[in-house]
Structures are given as C-alpha cells and as structure tokens.
Design a protein around this motif. Sequence first.
Motif, mmCIF file in Angstrom:
data_model
loop_
_atom_site.group_PDB
_atom_site.id
_atom_site.type_symbol
_atom_site.label_atom_id
_atom_site.label_comp_id
_atom_site.label_asym_id
_atom_site.label_seq_id
_atom_site.Cartn_x
_atom_site.Cartn_y
_atom_site.Cartn_z
ATOM 1 N N ALA A 108 0.792 -1.241 0.062
ATOM 2 C CA ALA A 108 0.110 -0.052 -0.177
ATOM 3 C C ALA A 108 0.925 1.346 -0.040
ATOM 4 O O ALA A 108 0.278 2.240 0.189
ATOM 5 C CB ALA A 108 -0.850 0.146 1.165
ATOM 6 N N LEU A 109 2.250 1.188 0.040
ATOM 7 C CA LEU A 109 2.867 2.123 -0.177
ATOM 8 C C LEU A 109 2.590 3.028 -1.401
ATOM 9 O O LEU A 109 2.376 2.732 -2.625
ATOM 10 C CB LEU A 109 4.530 2.070 -0.269
ATOM 11 C CG LEU A 109 5.276 1.805 1.030
ATOM 12 C CD1 LEU A 109 6.467 1.181 0.724
ATOM 13 C CD2 LEU A 109 5.320 2.959 1.957
ATOM 14 N N THR A 110 2.437 4.571 -1.285
ATOM 15 C CA THR A 110 2.054 5.310 -2.250
ATOM 16 C C THR A 110 3.343 5.479 -3.030
ATOM 17 O O THR A 110 4.191 5.173 -2.954
ATOM 18 C CB THR A 110 1.511 6.749 -1.627
ATOM 19 O OG1 THR A 110 2.517 7.292 -0.830
ATOM 20 C CG2 THR A 110 0.161 6.544 -1.116
ATOM 21 N N VAL A 111 2.918 6.151 -4.296
ATOM 22 C CA VAL A 111 4.044 6.467 -5.233
ATOM 23 C C VAL A 111 4.049 5.410 -6.188
ATOM 24 O O VAL A 111 4.001 5.208 -7.361
ATOM 25 C CB VAL A 111 5.176 7.214 -4.746
ATOM 26 C CG1 VAL A 111 6.012 7.575 -5.844
ATOM 27 C CG2 VAL A 111 4.907 8.357 -4.050
ATOM 28 N N SER A 112 4.519 4.154 -5.566
ATOM 29 C CA SER A 112 5.149 3.052 -6.603
ATOM 30 C C SER A 112 4.506 1.533 -5.956
ATOM 31 O O SER A 112 4.846 0.592 -6.572
ATOM 32 C CB SER A 112 6.494 2.849 -6.791
ATOM 33 O OG SER A 112 7.113 2.439 -5.843
ATOM 34 N N GLY A 113 3.791 1.584 -4.599
ATOM 35 C CA GLY A 113 3.138 0.382 -4.462
ATOM 36 C C GLY A 113 4.113 -0.841 -4.086
ATOM 37 O O GLY A 113 3.617 -1.922 -4.151
#
Length: 428
Positions: A108-113
């Motif tokens: 779920a990390l934003t920018v590159s998942g």
Amino acid sequence: METKYTLAEQWPLITEISRKKEIFWENPIYGKIMEAPQDFELTLEDIREADARLRRFAPFIKQAFDETVKDEGINESPLLPAERLQAHLEKEFHRIIKGSCFIKADNALTVSGSVKARGGIYEVLKYAEELAVNEGLIGLDGDYSLFSSETFKTFFSDYTIICGSTGNLGLSIGIISAALGFKVTIHMSSDAKQWKKDLLREHGAEVVEHEDDYSKAVDVGRQAAISDRNSYFVDDENSKPLFTGYAVAALRLQKQLDEAGITVDEEHPLYVYLPCGVGSAPGGISFGLKKVYGQHVHPVFAEPVAAPSMLLGVMTGRHNALSVRDIGLDNITIADGLAVGRPSKFIGKLMENQIHSFYTVADEQLYRLLAMTYDTEGVKAEPSAAASFMGPLRTAVEEGGATHVLWCTGGSMVPEEVWQSDYQQGKI
C-alpha cells in the motif's frame, strides 16, 4: 568446476533445493561475531539522517503525488493485525503459530506500491538533493516544494537516471525520476511483467528490454551509466544509499510497534519475514532492525524454489560466485521480483550472520497464499510478496509472546485483470 553433485556432497540440502523442493534452513552462523566489510560503515544515526532527508522532501512529495497529501508527503505503510489470516493458516496447514501475526503492508506504499518505494525513491531523492545543493539551487533548510518547479525540472533534465530491474525497483526509480524531471532509462529483465514496462513508459521512462535475466539487465545498465558523465546508476546489487533507504523502515516499524503497545525483548522476540531477490530490500530492512532491536529481532528470508540465490550464497559462502543455474535451477518463477540467479555479494557478506533462517516457496503455494490473504484480510499482494505469509509456519517459534511481521512487499499497483488472474489461480 564445481557441479551440483560436488556442492551437494558438502551441503546435502542442495540436492533437495535443486529438485525445487520447499525447504527451511536455519543459519548456523546466525548471531556469531564476524568481521564486517571494511569499506562499509552505517550507524543508527546514519539511518536517522536518511529519515530526516525523506522528511525534508515531504513538501515535494506532497505536491508531486496527490495520494500522499493525507500523510503530508510522508510515504509509509500501515502495520495491520492479521488474526484472521493467522487462524486460516493454522487451519489449512494444521500447525499452531505461537504469538501474534501482523502484515507490514508495503503493498500500500504510495507512489509505486511496493517495498522498492523505500530504497529506490530515497536514492534518487538523495542524488537530486546533492545536485541541487551543489548548484546552489537550494540549501538543506530550504523549501523543498521547489523541487517540483520548472527551474528544478529544467536543471535535472540534463541528467539521466539508469537502473536494471525485474520490475518494482524500476517502477519506483522511473516514477520518482520522471516527477523530478530527470531522463530515466530502465533496463528490464525477461522476467519483468508487461504491465510494469507499460506503466514505466506511461511515466515517460525509456524501457530497454533484455532477453536474459536480472543480472544481465543490471550489467548493461551499469555499463551505460559509466559511458555518460551525466548519468547516475542505481545499483540494486551494491548501492549503499539504496540499502540505507530500506533501513529507514526499521525506525518506522519501531514507531508503529510502540504505538500498538507491542514490546520487543527476550520474552517477546520479533520475527520478520522478508521476500528476497537480490537482497537489497530485505538486507537493508534487516540491518536497520538489528540496529534498533539487536538480538531480539530475527530476520527470515523467503525465496522461490526456482531462485533461492541468497540462500545458496549464504549457505555455501560463495555469495554471487554461485548461480542457481549451477545447481540445475532455471530461475523461472511467477515471483518476478524474486527471480534473481545471483545474490548481491555486498548484502550477502554484510548480512550472512544476521539472517536467522531461509525458506523457499513453490509458485503454486504463492498463488494460494495470495488468495488466502485477500480472503481473510482484504490485502492485495503480488505473488512475490505472498512469500512472506508462509514464514510463521516454517520457523516453528516456541515463544508464545513472539510477534511475527509478514512483510507484504508489493501489490497495490497490479492491474485488476492481472491480479484477478493470480487470485483465481490461487483458488484452484
């Protein structure tokens, strides 16, 4: 020349590994005092400085990526309780897991998942900062939202970022580099998924495809960077900035465990299960956690049965001198991010006595785990990330107060039709 037969005489488990059997191997040199590489020094303070750099860039991240606004530009993933998954694993595999399971949802990390958003994005930001400061465009106490301005983008357009990747590192490098204004070239191995190549091109990256594995893509990228003085190569096999960016995860996890009231000590050990390809992400995370928790944290690496390169390197002490092909394996796996024939020598030598154990997972099991995790916790994982979910069943931990962190390294950017295909494969 050593063959798989002569290697197996010294390390009998290699016979099972060469047959693509799922295995568990407890590292006999774990915790032993060994001399670290002489040219490597990284302290807890260095990791804190890296965290501070990421915080300096938060105003830029917030402006460049709308999905980070709610977190004020700090790119971090949640720590999720996984009681339902734990109960399901116990039922399906007929084993009791001592302690409590959590998912570290880097999917779920934003920018590159993916977990690569940690090290990959950090290294590019560090390089951008060095260029801008040296040019006099900004000071370390300046307004970093200026990195999204046309002045900065025009300046960075004279420079090229290059890396070799099986997929997720390339995504993180390509997306952040393009946002800053860099030219970017990603050398992709034959294992890389088409959707990742397509997404990189959508962001303006040049994608060079290789009909070979990860090591070849990295070698070609490295040589391309050498020939151009305005190029910067992100070296997944040997990069210290990349490694340091991953290590920041330890500070973030410590904060989350503290907030959840979870103690980590001798009676309450922390086991962390990390999918492993070349080793930079799990190595950096493990290194940081060891700096924070010392002997009370136990990193466990998970690899596909077709590509257990770090396991072979640490087991034999050969590190990157030994390829999985040397024992008859083909390095072909659905876990594209883990499809690495040779491990990083840098990571292997540095971390060989700090990895508690290794286990391997078959592709069909990865699909099954992916489906289980979605059905129980609603978490969408890539097949590579699903390798971590088997960990608590393999280690046979006896401490009832243990905490198990299953590192979900990617998944949220997978196109729905691709993810549905993987999910249905896991339901068969």
